[in-house]
Design a protein around this motif. Structure first.
Motif, PDB file in Angstrom:
ATOM      1  N   UNK A 187    -113.730 -47.892   0.676  1.00 47.34           N
ATOM      2  CA  UNK A 187    -112.648 -46.925   0.889  1.00 47.34           C
ATOM      3  C   UNK A 187    -111.433 -47.309   0.047  1.00 47.34           C
ATOM      4  N   UNK A 188    -111.042 -48.562   0.109  1.00 46.08           N
ATOM      5  CA  UNK A 188    -109.862 -49.027  -0.624  1.00 46.08           C
ATOM      6  C   UNK A 188    -110.007 -48.859  -2.131  1.00 46.08           C
ATOM      7  N   UNK A 189    -111.232 -49.011  -2.628  1.00 49.24           N
ATOM      8  CA  UNK A 189    -111.480 -48.907  -4.067  1.00 49.24           C
ATOM      9  C   UNK A 189    -111.673 -47.467  -4.523  1.00 49.24           C
ATOM     10  N   UNK A 190    -111.681 -46.514  -3.588  1.00 55.83           N
ATOM     11  CA  UNK A 190    -111.845 -45.112  -3.954  1.00 55.83           C
ATOM     12  C   UNK A 190    -113.288 -44.695  -4.135  1.00 55.83           C
ATOM     13  N   UNK A 191    -114.231 -45.531  -3.730  1.00 59.40           N
ATOM     14  CA  UNK A 191    -115.643 -45.201  -3.903  1.00 59.40           C
ATOM     15  C   UNK A 191    -116.149 -44.246  -2.826  1.00 59.40           C
ATOM     16  N   UNK A 192    -115.392 -44.084  -1.763  1.00 57.41           N
ATOM     17  CA  UNK A 192    -115.793 -43.189  -0.679  1.00 57.41           C
ATOM     18  C   UNK A 192    -114.936 -41.928  -0.649  1.00 57.41           C
ATOM     19  N   UNK A 193    -114.141 -41.722  -1.708  1.00 55.63           N
ATOM     20  CA  UNK A 193    -113.204 -40.606  -1.749  1.00 55.63           C
ATOM     21  C   UNK A 193    -113.856 -39.336  -2.283  1.00 55.63           C
TER      22      UNK A 193
ATOM     23  N   UNK B  61    -109.919 -57.320  -3.267  1.00 57.14           N
ATOM     24  CA  UNK B  61    -111.126 -56.801  -3.917  1.00 57.14           C
ATOM     25  C   UNK B  61    -110.840 -55.463  -4.589  1.00 57.14           C
ATOM     26  N   UNK B  62    -110.074 -54.599  -3.928  1.00 50.50           N
ATOM     27  CA  UNK B  62    -109.748 -53.295  -4.510  1.00 50.50           C
ATOM     28  C   UNK B  62    -108.956 -53.454  -5.808  1.00 50.50           C
ATOM     29  N   UNK B  63    -108.036 -54.397  -5.831  1.00 48.83           N
ATOM     30  CA  UNK B  63    -107.277 -54.656  -7.058  1.00 48.83           C
ATOM     31  C   UNK B  63    -108.194 -55.182  -8.152  1.00 48.83           C
ATOM     32  N   UNK B  64    -109.157 -56.008  -7.761  1.00 50.94           N
ATOM     33  CA  UNK B  64    -110.130 -56.527  -8.718  1.00 50.94           C
ATOM     34  C   UNK B  64    -110.932 -55.376  -9.329  1.00 50.94           C
ATOM     35  N   UNK B  65    -111.316 -54.425  -8.475  1.00 50.26           N
ATOM     36  CA  UNK B  65    -112.059 -53.258  -8.958  1.00 50.26           C
ATOM     37  C   UNK B  65    -111.217 -52.465  -9.947  1.00 50.26           C
ATOM     38  N   UNK B  66    -109.938 -52.295  -9.642  1.00 48.57           N
ATOM     39  CA  UNK B  66    -109.049 -51.513 -10.512  1.00 48.57           C
ATOM     40  C   UNK B  66    -108.841 -52.186 -11.866  1.00 48.57           C
ATOM     41  N   UNK B  67    -108.733 -53.492 -11.853  1.00 46.25           N
ATOM     42  CA  UNK B  67    -108.420 -54.194 -13.099  1.00 46.25           C
ATOM     43  C   UNK B  67    -109.658 -54.523 -13.923  1.00 46.25           C
TER      44      UNK B  67
ATOM     45  N   UNK C  26    -110.156 -42.254  -6.869  1.00 41.82           N
ATOM     46  CA  UNK C  26    -108.741 -41.837  -6.749  1.00 41.82           C
ATOM     47  C   UNK C  26    -107.912 -42.976  -6.154  1.00 41.82           C
ATOM     48  N   UNK C  27    -106.686 -43.154  -6.650  1.00 39.53           N
ATOM     49  CA  UNK C  27    -105.893 -44.324  -6.266  1.00 39.53           C
ATOM     50  C   UNK C  27    -105.081 -44.172  -4.981  1.00 39.53           C
ATOM     51  N   UNK C  28    -104.858 -42.935  -4.509  1.00 37.73           N
ATOM     52  CA  UNK C  28    -103.955 -42.746  -3.373  1.00 37.73           C
ATOM     53  C   UNK C  28    -104.432 -43.451  -2.112  1.00 37.73           C
ATOM     54  N   UNK C  29    -105.734 -43.535  -1.918  1.00 37.57           N
ATOM     55  CA  UNK C  29    -106.257 -44.099  -0.683  1.00 37.57           C
ATOM     56  C   UNK C  29    -105.889 -45.570  -0.534  1.00 37.57           C
ATOM     57  N   UNK C  30    -105.739 -46.278  -1.644  1.00 38.06           N
ATOM     58  CA  UNK C  30    -105.352 -47.686  -1.577  1.00 38.06           C
ATOM     59  C   UNK C  30    -103.990 -47.828  -0.891  1.00 38.06           C
TER      60      UNK C  30
END
Length: 429
Positions: free
Chosen positions: A101-107, A146-152, A112-116
């Motif tokens: 969810x945090x990484x936007x994979x369930x959006x 982990x979500x930040x790791x996914x983004x970067x 999408x970044x808003x969910x983070x």
């Protein structure tokens, strides 16, 4: 400690149910108080957005049925209706779900970044209400990491995947600093509302919204400090805007070549960026032939969107691998913490037995018993007490066929190594 996630989202529930299960800010304090009391969970957090409502609970027991009944009652819904659209994740799968969810994979829009930010807000709100403890705090922090790791480390959020987002992103090719540009949005439906959000995020501060009904235009424009007008007023304002994005249900074009030509002369041929999302088209196709006009239709955007979806799908696979690693890291942390707690109790028990035998030995010495006898008795008593309970449990495990217990014992005390080092009978002689 058991971890539980219950929720509904855009995949499992229609908007008619999602809007009824949403938690309003005014009722959050009441919700946290009732949820923890009803579920018996020691820690709780609530995420509530337009596309999902999720409850995160940590406690000693699986309280899913109780929480389902509470959630239905809180929102005055039938339990059976809610149960049909509800999903439940437990323990490691609950950890994985939160990270996805945090990484936007369930959006709805992949990546999408808003969910983070919404998840961070949910964590902050839970802390404000005193609903989180060390377990959920550790989970949220690991999730954000982990979500930040996914983004970067992946391209999951780099490319637009919606018409609205693609439209605004393409405007960057014409205008480097969009804070200096004025936007005209034609229409006031959901697509234009989304366009307005993306434009605001991109730095646009000057908005003009044109619509068939003035009230709707004004309502949308006021969200960004802009002005609403009716469609017939567009020619009067055209020369003042730089970005035009249109999406109406009009059967005929709203903006013609002549009006754009006159506007270009007034603005001394400063470029226009236009996107016509409507089908049928709102902007006459001939407008695209004018110099200093960059006109795109929904078909022009489709290829960009499809390419970016494919790009995100590849990044999503990379993201899933990072999340799997993140889940394992979190579980390893929990096991390490559990080991520390267990070792602490183990040491406390050993020290208690030591103190009991030491006190018994000291009393014997004070009563004049031979020191050598006391020392041998101390050693024998301490050994017996330390080994008694483990011996009982090993025998019980063996009787039940749980041979792994003896294997664990041999590993803990390195019994195989001791047997290998023990001298043979001949060597002893």
């Amino acid at each position: 400690m058991a971890l539980l996630t219950l929720g509904i989202n855009h995949r499992t529930a229609p908007v008619e149910i999602r809007e009824r299960v949403a938690f309003t800010p005014e009722r959050m304090a009441e919700a946290f108080s009732e949820l923890r009391a009803a579920s018996g969970a020691s820690e709780a957090a609530i995420l509530s957005t337009c596309n999902r409502t999720e409850l995160y609970l940590a406690g000693d027991d699986d309280c899913a049925p109780t929480v389902l009944r509470w959630l239905a009652g809180f929102h005055e819904l039938d339990v059976a209706d809610l149960e049909e659209v509800l999903y439940v994740h437990r323990d490691s799968e609950a950890v994985r779900h939160m990270m996805r969810v945090a990484a936007g994979l369930d959006s709805m829009v992949l990546g999408e970044p808003q969910i983070f930010g919404q998840l961070k807000d949910a964590y902050s709100l839970a802390r404000e209400h005193g609903a989180t403890g060390s377990f959920l705090s550790r989970l949220f922090e690991q999730t954000f990491s982990v979500a930040k790791r996914v983004r970067t480390q992946t391209a999951i959020g780099e490319n637009p995947v919606s018409v609205a987002y693609a439209s605004v992103s393409m405007a960057h090719h014409i205008f480097a600093d969009m804070s200096r540009n004025k936007a005209l949005l034609i229409g006031a439906g959901k697509t234009i509302e989304l366009v307005s959000r993306h434009l605001a995020d991109a730095g646009v501060r000057d908005f003009l919204v044109a619509n068939r009904t003035l009230e709707r235009a004004q309502a949308l424009a006021e969200l960004h400090g802009g002005k609403g007008i009716v469609l017939s007023e567009i020619p009067d304002h055209l020369a003042d805007v730089d970005i035009i994005i249109s999406s109406t249900a009009s059967p005929l074009p709203i903006l013609g070549k002549g009006a754009v030509e006159r506007a270009l002369k007034k603005r001394k041929h400063r470029p226009f960026f236009m996107v016509d999302i409507a089908v049928p088209r709102d902007i006459e196709p001939e407008v695209g032939s004018l110099a200093d006009v960059y006109l795109y239709t929904v078909d022009d955007l489709r290829q960009v969107i499809e390419e970016n979806i494919r790009s995100r799908e590849g990044a999503a696979r990379e993201a899933e691998n990072l999340i799997s690693s993140g889940v394992q890291e979190f579980l390893d942390q929990l096991r390490a913490l559990d080991a520390v707690s267990t070792l602490k109790v183990f040491r406390q028990r050993a020290e208690l037995l030591r103190d009991i035998e030491s006190e018994k030995a000291l009393r014997a010495l004070r009563n004049g018993v031979d020191p050598e006898t006391v020392l041998r008795s101390l050693a024998r008593g301490l050994t017996n007490k330390l080994l008694h309970q483990p011996s009982v449990q090993v025998r019980k495990a063996m009787a039940e066929g749980r041979t792994e217990v003896t294997e664990c014992l041999r590993e803990l005390y390195q019994l195989d190594a001791l047997e290998a080092d023990e001298p043979t009978t001949t060597e002893k002689l």
